[in-house]
Design a protein around this motif. Structure first.
Motif, mmCIF file in Angstrom:
data_model
loop_
_atom_site.group_PDB
_atom_site.id
_atom_site.type_symbol
_atom_site.label_atom_id
_atom_site.label_comp_id
_atom_site.label_asym_id
_atom_site.label_seq_id
_atom_site.Cartn_x
_atom_site.Cartn_y
_atom_site.Cartn_z
ATOM 1 N N ALA A 102 0.836 -1.209 0.000
ATOM 2 C CA ALA A 102 0.000 0.000 0.000
ATOM 3 C C ALA A 102 0.868 1.255 0.000
ATOM 4 O O ALA A 102 0.585 2.217 -0.723
ATOM 5 N N ARG A 103 1.947 1.233 0.787
ATOM 6 C CA ARG A 103 2.865 2.388 0.805
ATOM 7 C C ARG A 103 3.472 2.612 -0.576
ATOM 8 O O ARG A 103 3.621 3.747 -1.024
ATOM 9 N N GLN A 104 3.837 1.511 -1.243
ATOM 10 C CA GLN A 104 4.436 1.622 -2.572
ATOM 11 C C GLN A 104 3.457 2.232 -3.557
ATOM 12 O O GLN A 104 3.826 3.074 -4.381
ATOM 13 N N ARG A 105 2.169 1.808 -3.481
ATOM 14 C CA ARG A 105 1.161 2.364 -4.393
ATOM 15 C C ARG A 105 0.945 3.850 -4.146
ATOM 16 O O ARG A 105 0.796 4.634 -5.084
ATOM 17 N N VAL A 106 0.937 4.251 -2.871
ATOM 18 C CA VAL A 106 0.787 5.673 -2.541
ATOM 19 C C VAL A 106 1.973 6.472 -3.078
ATOM 20 O O VAL A 106 1.803 7.546 -3.665
ATOM 21 N N LEU A 107 3.189 5.937 -2.909
ATOM 22 C CA LEU A 107 4.383 6.614 -3.408
ATOM 23 C C LEU A 107 4.341 6.767 -4.920
ATOM 24 O O LEU A 107 4.669 7.828 -5.462
ATOM 25 N N GLU A 108 3.912 5.706 -5.622
ATOM 26 C CA GLU A 108 3.810 5.777 -7.078
ATOM 27 C C GLU A 108 2.787 6.822 -7.506
ATOM 28 O O GLU A 108 3.013 7.579 -8.457
ATOM 29 N N ALA A 109 1.660 6.878 -6.803
ATOM 30 C CA ALA A 109 0.626 7.869 -7.138
ATOM 31 C C ALA A 109 1.141 9.284 -6.888
ATOM 32 O O ALA A 109 0.886 10.196 -7.693
ATOM 33 N N GLU A 110 1.878 9.483 -5.776
ATOM 34 C CA GLU A 110 2.426 10.808 -5.493
ATOM 35 C C GLU A 110 3.431 11.227 -6.551
ATOM 36 O O GLU A 110 3.450 12.383 -6.994
ATOM 37 N N LEU A 142 -7.098 8.179 -14.404
ATOM 38 C CA LEU A 142 -6.486 7.430 -15.509
ATOM 39 C C LEU A 142 -5.075 7.918 -15.780
ATOM 40 O O LEU A 142 -4.150 7.122 -15.999
ATOM 41 N N ALA A 143 -4.890 9.238 -15.730
ATOM 42 C CA ALA A 143 -3.557 9.799 -15.961
ATOM 43 C C ALA A 143 -2.587 9.353 -14.880
ATOM 44 O O ALA A 143 -1.450 8.977 -15.170
ATOM 45 N N VAL A 144 -3.049 9.388 -13.619
ATOM 46 C CA VAL A 144 -2.196 8.951 -12.516
ATOM 47 C C VAL A 144 -1.819 7.483 -12.692
ATOM 48 O O VAL A 144 -0.658 7.089 -12.521
#
Length: 199
Positions: free
Chosen positions: A46-54, A80-82
């Motif tokens: 979950a942390r990795q997904r948040v970091l990727e989104a940021e 979609l862009a994110v």
């Protein structure tokens, strides 16, 4: 009557931790909160997904700042862009990992030089084996009298050699296992990766 909650710090042996927590939960008189933050594969994912989104949002803001006429995206378009930018970031990271692996193979292979892996395999079908070794004073390579020893680089105290013999030569020493690609193929692979990463 409702009594105010009081803070209690509980100490126990590590091997008794699970049993102690279970007993306290059964009593139902305490609200348990761990001192250490939660950890585990799901939390890390979950942390990795948040970091990727940021990272994706930061990149989008940079692009948006350069284009003052760009219209505001709706929530679905932004999501979609994110997602797209996040996928591109992950792909780039994987490409960088593959490049690092290829560069490590190049460093290992360079002392042995560039040679045709297909030719070495063809020699094996004819009963001739070519093996590669790293020879040092502390770890000398013992080569049978029937084999041909060729020094590829280095000197007598620290060198990289090829041993050629019929059948399977009985050599003792630090053997170098051939990679799937030759030195020139690895250089071409790294160059191709650099071209893709620059796009």
């Amino acid at each position: 009557m409702i009594t105010p909650m009081q803070k209690v710090t509980l100490f126990c042996m590590e091997q008794d931790r699970d049993d102690t927590l279970s007993e306290l939960q059964d009593l139902g008189v305490l609200h348990l909160s761990p001192i250490a933050p939660p950890e585990g594969q799901e939390v890390e994912s979950a942390r990795q997904r948040v970091l990727e989104a940021e990272n994706a949002l930061t990149l989008l803001r940079t692009v948006s700042a350069d284009d003052t006429e760009q219209e505001d995206c709706d929530d679905r378009g932004a999501a979609l862009a994110v997602s797209t930018v996040s996928d591109l970031i992950v792909m780039r990271e994987h490409a960088l990992e593959r490049k690092a692996t290829a560069q490590a193979d190049i460093r290992r292979l360079e002392p042995y030089g560039d040679f045709d892996l297909a030719l070495i395999k063809a020699l094996v079908t004819r009963g001739i084996t070519v093996r590669f070794f790293h020879h040092t004073q502390k770890r000398p390579v013992q080569v049978p009298d029937t084999a041909i020893r060729v020094t590829l680089s280095g000197d007598a105290s620290n060198c990289h050699i090829a041993v050629i013999d019929k059948g399977e030569p009985d050599c003792q020493g630090e053997e170098f296992m051939l990679p799937r690609r030759s030195l020139s193929q690895l250089h071409d692979r790294v160059a191709a990766m650099d071209n893709r990463l620059e796009r």
